[in-house]
Scaffold this active site. Structure first.
Site, PDB file in Angstrom:
ATOM      1  N   SER A 181       0.833  -1.194   0.000  1.00  0.00           N
ATOM      2  CA  SER A 181       0.000   0.000   0.000  1.00  0.00           C
ATOM      3  C   SER A 181       0.880   1.261   0.000  1.00  0.00           C
ATOM      4  O   SER A 181       1.645   1.480  -0.934  1.00  0.00           O
ATOM      5  CB  SER A 181      -0.958  -0.042   1.196  1.00  0.00           C
ATOM      6  N   ASP A 195     -10.341  -4.010  -4.552  1.00  0.00           N
ATOM      7  CA  ASP A 195      -9.568  -2.981  -3.858  1.00  0.00           C
ATOM      8  C   ASP A 195      -9.631  -1.699  -4.677  1.00  0.00           C
ATOM      9  O   ASP A 195      -9.514  -1.731  -5.906  1.00  0.00           O
ATOM     10  CB  ASP A 195      -8.115  -3.464  -3.729  1.00  0.00           C
ATOM     11  N   HIS A 246      -7.884  -5.582   0.209  1.00  0.00           N
ATOM     12  CA  HIS A 246      -6.727  -4.881   0.771  1.00  0.00           C
ATOM     13  C   HIS A 246      -6.335  -5.506   2.114  1.00  0.00           C
ATOM     14  O   HIS A 246      -7.153  -6.118   2.786  1.00  0.00           O
ATOM     15  CB  HIS A 246      -7.124  -3.418   0.969  1.00  0.00           C
TER      16      HIS A 246
END
Length: 375
Positions: A228, A321, A349
């Site tokens: 991320s 996501d 995620h």
């Protein structure tokens, strides 16, 4: 050659994981088989029963076999994971970050503390601090040869997360016995907005290169990775240190640090592990007085010339996501190779750092270990 063989193995696995059959395919099969059966004289009197049997078989296959078993498992695990998330979790995180941007960090500190939980090390793995903000995971068994190093940058929207939040993954990679892993505790926003965290990541890479002999690692085989926002930092680090890293390992990375308006952003913007409102708050906290147009904040805006200088990339995405489409668009810019993108269509995620999606975690770790240290 080892890298090429590793990439081929990953791509083959990706092709297998992405195989689907839909209703249209089964209708064609039914029609084809029915025509054959009807055309056989000795089966004319039984044609209705055969056609019905074929249709039933197709329905059974569609219900249980059209989506690969691994994807069905990931879907079930992801749905259970989402159902177990506390109600209002992301709204509370968003509010805490907004208060911190305004100068009150007390609630954000509580959020950080709640996520700062360590993990038990696997047998055969040891971990030690080699600097105030660097933890090294390594096999207990000494190797005569210098091992590859993975420098790992945790996720958490640049605002929370820690060495502990990525400990499970770092431990799993070191447990292969084929590499060492250096986890970085970089400074967090909004108290330390861009470029503070990035500078810490660059310093960690520089530090590892200088101390390669002391660490027992091969300086020509240093992969920088992250999930991320950590994936964003990994990319930015490689852009600012061209030619130093031998590879980039990215899990659902942030490549555009603003609402991208994509289909995945709209479709998965609420209730699937990373809400769009929370992501926009992350972006605002990290950018500080900077701009999302900065190519070291929105790394996906870097020029084609800069991208060509990046080392080989393995990007593993979660299909459900909000960041899925921006990651796909980023990968599409590599017209002449240099990136392998694998998508887990049913995952959401957080599967690398937050327990709850074991199938996605296991498969991602397998791909990652082959990428960092091919067997």
């Amino acid at each position: 050659r080892r890298r090429r063989l590793c990439s081929e193995k990953i791509v083959q696995a990706e092709s297998k994981a992405q195989f689907y059959l839909g209703w249209a395919d089964f209708i064609k099969i039914v029609r084809f088989l029915s025509c054959i059966f009807i055309g056989l004289p000795y089966l004319r009197r039984m044609k209705q029963k055969i056609i019905i049997a074929v249709i039933i078989m197709a329905c059974v296959l569609h219900a249980g076999g059209t989506i690969p078993a691994e994807d069905r498992t990931m879907r079930a695990e992801a749905d259970l994971f989402l159902s177990n998330l506390p109600v209002g979790l992301q709204a509370g995180q968003k509010a805490a970050i907004e208060k911190a941007i305004a100068g009150d960090c007390s609630e954000l500190h509580r959020v950080r503390s709640s996520r700062n939980v360590g993990t038990e090390l696997s047998a055969g793995v040891q971990a030690r601090y080699v600097a105030d903000n660097l933890r090294l995971y390594e096999p207990e068994r000494r190797s005569d040869e210098a091992l590859p190093l993975l420098i790992y940058l945790h996720g958490g929207g640049w605002t929370f997360g820690s060495i502990n939040s990525c400990a499970r993954f770092c431990d799993a990679m070191a447990a292969t016995g084929r590499m060492k892993v250096l986890a970085v505790d970089y400074r967090l926003a909004p108290e330390y907005p861009y470029p503070c965290g990035l500078r810490d990541c660059e310093a960690a890479l520089d530090w590892a290169v200088v101390r390669a002999d002391e660490l027992g690692i091969d300086p020509s085989r240093i992969v920088v990775g992250g999930d991320s926002s950590g994936g964003n930092l990994a990319l930015a680090t490689a852009l600012n240190r061209p030619g130093v890293a031998s590879g980039l390992l990215l899990f659902y990375p942030v490549v555009i640090a603003e609402a991208d308006g994509s289909e995945s952003w709209r479709k998965y913007g609420t209730g699937l592990g990373l809400d769009a409102d929370l992501m926009e708050t992350f972006n605002r906290a990290y950018a500080g007085c900077g701009s999302a147009a900065d190519t070291r904040i929105s790394v996906g805006l870097a020029s084609d010339e800069e991208l060509l200088r990046l080392p080989p990339i393995l990007l593993i995405a979660a299909g459900r996501d909000i960041l899925c489409d921006q990651g796909r668009s980023f990968a599409d810019r590599f017209k002449h190779g240099g990136i392998t993108r694998i998508e887990f269509p049913e995952a959401v995620h957080l599967f690398i750092t937050v327990p709850g999606q074991p199938a996605a975690f296991r498969l991602a770790t397998e791909y990652a270990s082959h990428f960092v240290a091919p067997e």
